[in-house]
Design an enzyme around this catalytic site. Structure first.
Site, PDB file in Angstrom:
ATOM      1  CG  ASP A  28       3.828  -6.649   7.133  1.00 12.65           C
ATOM      2  OD1 ASP A  28       3.380  -6.067   6.117  1.00 12.65           O
ATOM      3  OD2 ASP A  28       3.090  -7.137   8.000  1.00 12.65           O
ATOM      4  CG  ASP A  39       2.772  -3.065  10.633  1.00  8.47           C
ATOM      5  OD1 ASP A  39       3.526  -2.546   9.787  1.00  8.47           O
ATOM      6  OD2 ASP A  39       1.810  -3.795  10.315  1.00  8.47           O
ATOM      7  CB  THR A  93       3.749   0.510   6.649  1.00  9.85           C
ATOM      8  OG1 THR A  93       2.394   0.412   7.102  1.00  9.85           O
ATOM      9  CG2 THR A  93       4.649   0.193   7.831  1.00  9.85           C
ATOM     10  CG  ASP A 150      -0.457  -0.316   8.673  1.00  2.00           C
ATOM     11  OD1 ASP A 150      -1.224   0.648   8.470  1.00  2.00           O
ATOM     12  OD2 ASP A 150      -0.511  -1.374   8.031  1.00  2.00           O
ATOM     13  N   GLY A 159       0.838  -1.197   0.000  1.00  2.00           N
ATOM     14  CA  GLY A 159       0.000   0.000   0.000  1.00  2.00           C
ATOM     15  C   GLY A 159       0.874   1.247   0.000  1.00  2.00           C
ATOM     16  NE  ARG A 212      -1.981  -4.856   6.204  1.00  2.00           N
ATOM     17  CZ  ARG A 212      -2.872  -5.181   5.286  1.00  2.00           C
ATOM     18  NH1 ARG A 212      -3.927  -5.887   5.610  1.00  2.00           N
ATOM     19  NH2 ARG A 212      -2.715  -4.802   4.044  1.00  2.00           N
ATOM     20  NE  ARG A 254      -5.426  -6.741  -3.348  1.00  2.00           N
ATOM     21  CZ  ARG A 254      -5.321  -6.310  -2.099  1.00  2.00           C
ATOM     22  NH1 ARG A 254      -4.315  -6.674  -1.349  1.00  2.00           N
ATOM     23  NH2 ARG A 254      -6.239  -5.531  -1.575  1.00  2.00           N
TER      24      ARG A 254
HETATM   25  O1  F6P Z   1      -0.805  -1.526   5.365  1.00  2.00           O
HETATM   26  C1  F6P Z   1      -1.287  -0.271   5.018  1.00  2.00           C
HETATM   27  C2  F6P Z   1      -2.772  -0.278   4.923  1.00  2.00           C
HETATM   28  O2  F6P Z   1      -3.209   1.020   4.622  1.00  2.00           O
HETATM   29  C3  F6P Z   1      -3.499  -0.847   6.143  1.00  2.00           C
HETATM   30  O3  F6P Z   1      -3.556   0.077   7.204  1.00  2.00           O
HETATM   31  C4  F6P Z   1      -4.834  -1.206   5.550  1.00  2.00           C
HETATM   32  O4  F6P Z   1      -5.483  -2.223   6.267  1.00  2.00           O
HETATM   33  C5  F6P Z   1      -4.465  -1.684   4.183  1.00  2.00           C
HETATM   34  O5  F6P Z   1      -3.215  -1.108   3.862  1.00  2.00           O
HETATM   35  C6  F6P Z   1      -5.476  -1.335   3.117  1.00  2.00           C
HETATM   36  O6  F6P Z   1      -5.044  -1.873   1.923  1.00  2.00           O
HETATM   37  P1  F6P Z   1      -5.819  -1.656   0.562  1.00  2.00           P
HETATM   38  O7  F6P Z   1      -5.271  -0.431  -0.090  1.00  2.00           O
HETATM   39  O8  F6P Z   1      -5.534  -2.883  -0.224  1.00  2.00           O
HETATM   40  O9  F6P Z   1      -7.279  -1.486   0.880  1.00  2.00           O
END
Ligand code: F6P
Length: 374
Positions: free
Chosen positions: A113, A139, A135, A137, A17, A181, A82
């Site tokens: 990660d 994390d 990220t 997050d 992401g 997450r 993906r």
């Molecule tokens: O890991 C970053 C993040 O933004 C998370 O906080 C969230 O759950 C996820 O990616 C969302 O991903 P997507 O863009 O596939 O909806």
């Protein structure tokens, strides 16, 4: 001006992401390599997806192509969360073949990660790889601050401030859901910065009656209450709220192990809480707004330091490592240690203690009762 260890041709990709600061890293890596050893820098498009195409999607990066991108959100290279070179042996072989076809003798992977797990596996196949921790997050194992996190916290904090004024006007309980997450860092830091009355994290299962009592008392005292909840949070005895896993766009080697898509716990909590409240309860899911926009000055600096540090690791021949920040110092850690790991909010973290001590509800039993840790 080639030095003995200088790589000739370095690939760079942004995986997973997106988040604010990716372009600042791309710029710093490129400028540092161009200036210090004249290496050719090749930007791979759309993250690992660009390495899983025939022919691979890539373009040369020079001074002009990275000029003026420091402030830009997103990534000029595109990203994918993906595409996965580890999805099959054929996908791994294709990614490795494409690295050879592009003539790369090193690869910089800017990612979270999932990307670091892929980077580690490719490094084990002999690729010279350096990782950069990205990220919102926050994390990533072994790194106390990933770039992008500060900007996301600023965005959520502003949203909480705005929610407060409308909550006050209407005597409402407002629930604001953040991303993150399985880690509650965004909810925790933004919740504190945005003066949330309750902060609910994936690491601490919440007790509904305790939360309801806290919000009701606050309603009577102050007219309104604001709850900040991380998307991975759940009620005691409950389970995390998932969205349907649909992939509208076919991508090469889309991972069978594509990450679960979290989201919507704010709406669930709204239903749970409403019957217990003498006020209207509303939910706001902030979603991807947290990942967009220009990086904060802190993230611009951090991303620039990380990008430059990645270039230094390449020049020094330190491969299979991820750049880190630890105790406020730049460093690096083996990708093997980072792969498959997550850094969640640990029990007893000073921010949790401070929140509790100033009266923020963490969804736990009242003082005097037993604390429950998920
Ligand atoms: O890991 C970053 C993040 O933004 C998370 O906080 C969230 O759950 C996820 O990616 C969302 O991903 P997507 O863009 O596939 O909806």
């Amino acid at each position: 001006m080639n030095t003995p260890r200088c790589p000739r041709r370095v690939g760079i990709l942004t995986g997973g992401g997106d988040c604010p600061g990716l372009n600042a890293v791309i710029r710093a890596v490129t400028q540092s390599l161009l200036r210090q050893c004249g290496a050719e820098v090749i930007g791979i498009e759309d993250g690992f997806a660009g390495l899983l195409c025939e022919p691979p999607r890539a373009r040369r990066l020079d001074w002009d192509s990275v000029s003026g991108i420091l402030l830009l959100g997103g990534t000029i290279l595109g990203s994918s969360n993906r595409a996965n070179p580890l999805a099959s042996q054929a996908a791994t072989a294709l990614a490795l073949a494409n690295v050879r076809r592009l003539g790369l003798d090193a690869l910089v992977v800017i990612g979270g990660d999932g990307s670091m797990t892929i980077a580690h596996a490719l490094a084990q196949q002999g690729l010279a790889i350096v990782g950069v921790p990205k990220t919102i997050d926050n994390d990533l194992y072994g790194c106390e601050r990933s770039f992008g996190f500060d900007t996301a916290v600023a965005t959520v904090t502003e949203a909480l401030e705005r929610i407060q004024t409308t909550a006050h006007s209407h005597r409402r309980v407002m629930i604001v859901e953040t991303m993150g997450r399985w880690a509650g860092w965004i909810a925790l830091e933004a919740g504190l910065a945005g003066a949330a009355d309750a902060i609910l994290l994936p690491e601490l299962d919440y007790d509904l009656p305790t939360l309801a009592r806290h919000c009701q008392a606050r309603l009577l005292r102050e007219r309104y209450s604001v709850i900040c909840i991380g998307e991975g949070a759940k009620a005691r005895g409950g389970s995390a709220t998932l969205q349907a896993a649909t992939w509208p766009v076919a991508e090469p080697a889309a991972a069978p192990s594509a990450p679960l898509r979290l989201g919507g716990v704010a709406h669930l909590l709204c239903q749970q809480l409403q019957p217990l409240m003498q006020a209207e309860v509303r939910a706001t899911v902030l979603g991807h707004v947290q990942r967009g926009g220009s990086p904060t000055p802190f993230d611009r600096v951090l991303a620039t330091l990380y990008g430059n540090q990645a270039a230094q690791l390449l020049l020094q021949g330190h491969f299979g490592r991820m750049v880190t920040l630890s105790g406020g110092q730049l460093g690096h850690i083996a990708l093997a240690e980072v792969a498959q790991q997550q850094r969640t909010v640990p029990p007893g973290h000073p921010l949790l203690q401070a929140a509790q001590q100033i009266g923020v509800c963490l969804g736990q039993a009242e003082p005097g009762q037993t604390l429950f840790y998920a």
